[in-house]
Design an enzyme around this catalytic site. Structure first.
Site, PDB file in Angstrom:
ATOM      1  N   GLY A   8       0.838  -1.207   0.000  1.00  0.00           N
ATOM      2  CA  GLY A   8       0.000   0.000   0.000  1.00  0.00           C
ATOM      3  C   GLY A   8       0.868   1.249   0.000  1.00  0.00           C
ATOM      4  N   GLY A  11      -0.628   4.862  -1.059  1.00  0.00           N
ATOM      5  CA  GLY A  11      -1.773   5.446  -0.328  1.00  0.00           C
ATOM      6  C   GLY A  11      -1.375   6.690   0.431  1.00  0.00           C
ATOM      7  N   ARG A  36      -2.944  -1.341  -8.106  1.00  0.00           N
ATOM      8  CA  ARG A  36      -3.380  -0.722  -9.370  1.00  0.00           C
ATOM      9  C   ARG A  36      -2.814   0.681  -9.535  1.00  0.00           C
ATOM     10  NH1 ARG A  36      -8.669  -2.996  -8.538  1.00  0.00           N
ATOM     11  NH2 ARG A  36      -9.164  -1.051  -7.507  1.00  0.00           N
ATOM     12  N   TYR A 142     -15.149  -0.855   8.352  1.00  0.00           N
ATOM     13  CA  TYR A 142     -13.775  -0.372   8.559  1.00  0.00           C
ATOM     14  C   TYR A 142     -13.333  -0.715   9.975  1.00  0.00           C
ATOM     15  CZ  TYR A 142      -9.893   3.000   8.808  1.00  0.00           C
ATOM     16  OH  TYR A 142      -8.664   3.600   8.963  1.00  0.00           O
ATOM     17  N   LYS A 146     -10.543  -3.404  11.541  1.00  0.00           N
ATOM     18  CA  LYS A 146      -9.448  -2.929  12.393  1.00  0.00           C
ATOM     19  C   LYS A 146      -9.403  -3.706  13.718  1.00  0.00           C
ATOM     20  CE  LYS A 146      -7.661   0.018   9.577  1.00  0.00           C
ATOM     21  NZ  LYS A 146      -6.404  -0.342   8.882  1.00  0.00           N
ATOM     22  N   ILE A 172      -5.462  11.647   9.825  1.00  0.00           N
ATOM     23  CA  ILE A 172      -4.118  12.110   9.476  1.00  0.00           C
ATOM     24  C   ILE A 172      -4.201  13.171   8.397  1.00  0.00           C
ATOM     25  CG2 ILE A 172      -1.884  11.426   8.524  1.00  0.00           C
ATOM     26  CD1 ILE A 172      -2.317   8.699   9.842  1.00  0.00           C
TER      27      ILE A 172
HETATM   28  C1  VAH Z   1     -10.724   7.620   7.669  1.00  0.00           C
HETATM   29  N1  VAH Z   1      -8.701   8.962   7.530  1.00  0.00           N
HETATM   30  O1  VAH Z   1     -11.304   8.672   7.871  1.00  0.00           O
HETATM   31  C2  VAH Z   1      -9.212   7.632   7.825  1.00  0.00           C
HETATM   32  C3  VAH Z   1      -8.841   7.288   9.221  1.00  0.00           C
HETATM   33  C4  VAH Z   1      -9.223   7.662  11.619  1.00  0.00           C
HETATM   34  C5  VAH Z   1      -9.661   8.005  10.265  1.00  0.00           C
HETATM   35  O2  VAH Z   1      -8.851   5.938   9.422  1.00  0.00           O
HETATM   36  O3  VAH Z   1     -11.258   6.579   7.375  1.00  0.00           O
END
Ligand code: VAH
Length: 317
Positions: A8, A11, A36, A142, A146, A172
């Protein structure tokens, strides 16, 4: 000497982390893995490149053997909002991909960096001063990937001795790469719009506090954790780390100190708002500070000054 593979590497974090790793460990010792999206010219010309899809374990093992990799940074993931649109793909990349990486790491004795997130928490988590060890029942795919990744990485450490370490990154903010599909993307977009149009329409509501961090601190944390003395680590996957917490109004006021006629209004995006409200307002990162010396250099005002300066120069070219 470290031999590193960054999966990655094109990214938001990967593209800047790979270049910094090359600065620190030598260009030839850091392999940029991509799928890609084509790497930038700087990434492509500064060191080895490999087409790596973490869901293809044979190809992954081939690259590990070819370069005698001893450390894998796994930054392949779909960000929160996109992952809600494509949950099956998010699981495949985020969990099946990680499983392959851990299996290859077990066989070839590689250390593994796993980027978790504030997304690993949910509405039943204490959202203020969020503890290192607390309830984690995220409501997004998501977040599910995690939490699963944290548990799987800790299991591989305890069961097989794989040197896995991870960070729960906040939002970030970078002046280099634009984020793609995250709930915290507004905190990057606002700087570009302030410079270009002196106006921004925010997708999150006033009063929506989130942990945030400037990219240079995020990169340092990703490298420092992997260099930390393992005997001092009471935790592995994954450490709470944060540098600041703000809502849209606070970051807008920080920008107004430099662009006084900047104005912001709101057009709340329900999906992003729902996700943001399930994440901490402010995490407690004392364990990271005590166990491996986490100590961010940027606060909101120093980040704003640097963001406006760097983006202003970029847009004036
Ligand atoms: C998102 N920038 O918004 C990422 C991040 C903590 C947020 O994982 O999905």
């Amino acid at each position: 000497m470290k031999k590193i593979l960054v999966i990655g590497s094109v990214g938001q974090i990967g593209s800047e982390l790979t270049l910094e790793l090359r600065n620190r460990y030598g260009n030839e010792n850091v392999v940029a893995g991509f799928r890609r999206t084509q790497p930038s010219e700087e990434l492509a010309t500064s060191g080895p490149l490999e087409n790596v899809d973490a869901t293809n374990i044979e190809k992954l093992a081939e690259v590990i053997k070819k370069y005698k990799i001893d450390t894998i940074y796994n930054l392949a993931a779909l960000l929160s909002a996109v992952a809600e649109e494509k949950p099956q793909l998010a699981w495949n990349v985020g969990v099946n991909g990680l499983y392959n990486i851990l299996e290859v790491a077990r066989e070839y004795k590689c250390a593994v960096f796993f980027p978790s997130s504030i997304g690993a928490f949910g509405l039943s988590t204490p959202l203020d001063n969020t503890p290192q060890d607390t309830i984690q029942r995220p409501g997004t795919m998501y977040g599910v990937t995690k939490v699963t990744g944290e548990l799987l990485s800790d299991y591989y450490f305890k069961r097989f001795g794989v040197d896995t370490r991870g960070l729960r990154y906040p939002g970030i903010i970078s002046n280099v790469t634009l984020p793609g599909g995250g709930t915290t993307d507004y905190a990057v977009e606002i700087y570009y719009e302030a410079i270009k149009n002196k106006k921004y329409t925010c997708p999150l509501a006033k009063g929506t506090f989130l942990d945030m961090m400037y990219m240079p601190d995020a990169i340092d944390a990703g490298i420092d954790i992997m260099e930390a003395d393992p005997s001092k680590l009471k935790h592995r996957n994954a450490f709470n780390i944060t540098a600041m917490s703000f809502d849209p109004e606070i970051i807008a006021n920080s920008i107004k100190k430099h662009i006084p006629d900047f104005v912001m209004d709101y057009n709340v995006e329900p999906l992003k708002q729902k996700i943001a409200e399930s994440w901490p307002n402010k995490m407690n990162d004392s364990c990271a500070r005590e166990e491996w010396g986490w100590n961010p250099k940027y606060d909101l005002d120093t980040m704003t000054r640097d963001m406006l300066d760097k983006i202003g120069k970029k847009l004036s070219k």
